[in-house]
Every structure is written in structure tokens, then in C-alpha cells.
Write an enzyme that holds these catalytic residues in place. Structure first.
Site, PDB file in Angstrom:
ATOM      1  N   ASN A 110      49.705  36.504  43.737  1.00 41.65           N
ATOM      2  CA  ASN A 110      49.266  36.849  42.093  1.00 41.65           C
ATOM      3  C   ASN A 110      49.351  35.755  41.463  1.00 41.65           C
ATOM      4  O   ASN A 110      49.857  35.689  40.016  1.00 41.65           O
ATOM      5  CB  ASN A 110      50.128  37.796  41.789  1.00 41.65           C
ATOM      6  CG  ASN A 110      50.173  39.138  42.747  1.00 41.65           C
ATOM      7  OD1 ASN A 110      49.105  39.547  43.040  1.00 41.65           O
ATOM      8  ND2 ASN A 110      51.214  39.927  42.777  1.00 41.65           N
ATOM      9  N   ALA A 111      49.088  34.434  41.708  1.00 41.26           N
ATOM     10  CA  ALA A 111      48.863  33.314  40.748  1.00 41.26           C
ATOM     11  C   ALA A 111      47.525  32.799  40.378  1.00 41.26           C
ATOM     12  O   ALA A 111      47.410  32.192  39.412  1.00 41.26           O
ATOM     13  CB  ALA A 111      49.515  32.207  41.560  1.00 41.26           C
TER      14      ALA A 111
ATOM     15  N   CYS B 225      57.572  35.230  38.122  1.00 48.95           N
ATOM     16  CA  CYS B 225      58.603  36.103  38.530  1.00 48.95           C
ATOM     17  C   CYS B 225      58.991  37.105  37.272  1.00 48.95           C
ATOM     18  O   CYS B 225      58.880  36.798  36.188  1.00 48.95           O
ATOM     19  CB  CYS B 225      59.737  35.411  39.069  1.00 48.95           C
ATOM     20  SG  CYS B 225      61.303  36.591  39.871  1.00 48.95           S
TER      21      CYS B 225
ATOM     22  N   LYS C 169      44.882  31.981  42.534  1.00 43.10           N
ATOM     23  CA  LYS C 169      44.222  31.232  43.363  1.00 43.10           C
ATOM     24  C   LYS C 169      42.688  31.390  43.426  1.00 43.10           C
ATOM     25  O   LYS C 169      41.886  30.694  43.212  1.00 43.10           O
ATOM     26  CB  LYS C 169      44.898  31.086  44.479  1.00 43.10           C
ATOM     27  CG  LYS C 169      46.215  30.541  44.680  1.00 43.10           C
ATOM     28  CD  LYS C 169      47.063  30.493  45.985  1.00 43.10           C
ATOM     29  CE  LYS C 169      47.132  31.993  46.800  1.00 43.10           C
ATOM     30  NZ  LYS C 169      48.117  32.854  45.842  1.00 43.10           N
ATOM     31  N   SER C 170      42.551  32.674  43.718  1.00 40.37           N
ATOM     32  CA  SER C 170      40.942  33.152  44.025  1.00 40.37           C
ATOM     33  C   SER C 170      40.251  32.976  42.774  1.00 40.37           C
ATOM     34  O   SER C 170      39.086  32.730  42.808  1.00 40.37           O
ATOM     35  CB  SER C 170      40.929  34.573  44.547  1.00 40.37           C
ATOM     36  OG  SER C 170      41.642  34.507  45.688  1.00 40.37           O
TER      37      SER C 170
ATOM     38  N   CYS D  63      61.551  37.879  36.168  1.00 40.35           N
ATOM     39  CA  CYS D  63      62.734  37.449  35.256  1.00 40.35           C
ATOM     40  C   CYS D  63      61.997  36.295  34.088  1.00 40.35           C
ATOM     41  O   CYS D  63      62.738  35.737  33.281  1.00 40.35           O
ATOM     42  CB  CYS D  63      63.726  36.528  35.934  1.00 40.35           C
ATOM     43  SG  CYS D  63      63.391  35.199  36.743  1.00 40.35           S
TER      44      CYS D  63
ATOM     45  N   ASP E 140      39.009  29.744  50.373  1.00 35.50           N
ATOM     46  CA  ASP E 140      40.168  30.387  50.056  1.00 35.50           C
ATOM     47  C   ASP E 140      41.166  31.030  51.293  1.00 35.50           C
ATOM     48  O   ASP E 140      40.402  30.984  52.229  1.00 35.50           O
ATOM     49  CB  ASP E 140      39.472  31.799  49.349  1.00 35.50           C
ATOM     50  CG  ASP E 140      40.517  32.727  48.489  1.00 35.50           C
ATOM     51  OD1 ASP E 140      41.506  32.107  48.033  1.00 35.50           O
ATOM     52  OD2 ASP E 140      40.126  33.891  48.360  1.00 35.50           O
ATOM     53  N   GLU E 141      42.136  31.480  50.879  1.00 35.63           N
ATOM     54  CA  GLU E 141      43.024  31.834  51.927  1.00 35.63           C
ATOM     55  C   GLU E 141      43.412  30.922  52.869  1.00 35.63           C
ATOM     56  O   GLU E 141      43.347  31.069  54.290  1.00 35.63           O
ATOM     57  CB  GLU E 141      42.553  33.298  52.932  1.00 35.63           C
ATOM     58  CG  GLU E 141      42.281  34.485  51.820  1.00 35.63           C
ATOM     59  CD  GLU E 141      43.577  34.982  51.179  1.00 35.63           C
ATOM     60  OE1 GLU E 141      44.601  34.441  51.548  1.00 35.63           O
ATOM     61  OE2 GLU E 141      43.406  35.667  50.152  1.00 35.63           O
ATOM     62  N   ALA E 142      43.549  29.601  52.509  1.00 33.78           N
ATOM     63  CA  ALA E 142      43.422  28.319  53.483  1.00 33.78           C
ATOM     64  C   ALA E 142      44.848  28.333  54.274  1.00 33.78           C
ATOM     65  O   ALA E 142      44.931  27.627  55.258  1.00 33.78           O
ATOM     66  CB  ALA E 142      43.536  27.263  52.548  1.00 33.78           C
TER      67      ALA E 142
END
Length: 192
Positions: free
Chosen positions: A12-13, A145, A15-16, A147, A87-89
Site C-alpha cells: 500500500n505504498a 502505519c 508502487k504500482s 500510528c 511490477d511485483e519484482a
């Protein structure tokens, strides 16, 4: 000199999304790109890179038997490639990472690889291990995160949201199976 880039992050950063934006930038200028994604990740469709914000693009699907260098060289001979994006390296094999390095060094094509650094047990994926070793440029994409700290870990959870401590390294899933956490909250979840 063409370079091998590894952009890594937790789940969830973005990347894609970042990969698709990079490809769009090349194509907008009339330059050809070649996209790759792991065949094992068929959450949306096989051979499609899909981001959580709704962007998507068709891609070539790779598995452990795919000869990336040969496929990229053949495409480059048909139409010159400005860039290869993967992707998904994390699902690349050692040999495939070496092949991508050869694409840079021998064919002169930059390769941008995007993937997870570690699995739900905090262990490196094979592809990530060799990308960390061979890439010319390493870039962490930040996730958050709950937090507010930087999320660097991927916690696998069951249907009730409880941490899973054991299992196969690869289990495809999204927000229903994984939570991106900072190390502190990842370790706390493993103790619970």
C-alpha cells in the site's frame, strides 16, 4: 549508461501507481516502454498492472521460467525500448535479476523494478535480495502505519484480523490479507 533501479516498499505504498506514472511519462513523449508483472498475481487479471487508485495497464506476465533478457531483446529489436518496468519484482528469480542487469549493461535499456522488500515473516524475497545486491539505485517508497510512522513491514492476517506467523512465503492478497505496519507495531502484533 543504463541503470537498474529498485523501488521497494511495504504494501500500500503506491508502487504500482508510481510504475504506471513512469511508463506514462515515457509514452507521452513518444518513447516505448515494456511492462512486466508476475503471473502469480492475478487478483485483478493476469498480465495487468493495477493500482489501488484505479490506474491499470496491460503487461507481459513473467513466471520463474520466463527468459526476460530474450523477451526484452526481441521486443527491443522490433521497436526500440526506452525503458523496461517490472511490477511485483519480489517474485523475480536470481537468474532473472541477473538478466535484468544484463539488459541494462548489454542492451543499454534502463530497468525500473518495483516490489516488496520483505515478506510477512520479515524475510527477504529472492527477487528483492538480488535487486538489493545488484541495483545501481535503491529507492524506498514510503507508506504509513496507522500510528503515523513509516510502514516498513507487511503483516499477514487471517479473516478475523489476527496475525499469521507461519505459512508459505507467497500468498497473494490485498488489504484483506496484509497490513502495512511500522516495525514496532509489526513486532507487537507478532507477540499477541
Amino acid at each position: 549508461m543504463a541503470k537498474l533501479y529498485f523501488y521497494y516498499a511495504s504494501m500500500n505504498a503506491g508502487k504500482s501507481t508510481t510504475l504506471l506514472q513512469a511508463s506514462f511519462n515515457y509514452r507521452e513523449r513518444g518513447l516505448q516502454t515494456m511492462l512486466w508483472t508476475a503471473a502469480i498475481d492475478d487478483r485483478y487479471a493476469r498480465g495487468v498492472i493495477t493500482s489501488r487508485i484505479g490506474l491499470e495497464a496491460e503487461a507481459n506476465a513473467f513466471d520463474a521460467a520466463t527468459d526476460l533478457r530474450a523477451a526484452i531483446a526481441a521486443e527491443h529489436a522490433a521497436q526500440p525500448l526506452a525503458c523496461v518496468l517490472v511490477d511485483e519484482a519480489q517474485f523475480l528469480t536470481r537468474a532473472q535479476v541477473f538478466a535484468l542487469a544484463a539488459v541494462c549493461d548489454e542492451l543499454g535499456i534502463p530497468v525500473l523494478a518495483y516490489g516488496l522488500r520483505t515478506d510477512f515473516r520479515a524475510e527477504l524475497f529472492e527477487g528483492s535480495r538480488y535487486l538489493l545486491a545488484l541495483a545501481d539505485t535503491l529507492t524506498e517508497i514510503k507508506a504509513i502505519c496507522g500510528c503515523g510512522r513509516k510502514a516498513t513491514m507487511n503483516l499477514r492476517v487471517d479473516e478475523a484480523g489476527k496475525a499469521i506467523h507461519e505459512g508459505a512465503q507467497t500468498e497473494i492478497g490485498g488489504n484483506e490479507r496484509y497490513i502495512a505496519l511500522c516495525r514496532r507495531h509489526f513486532m507487537a502484533a507478532l507477540r499477541d
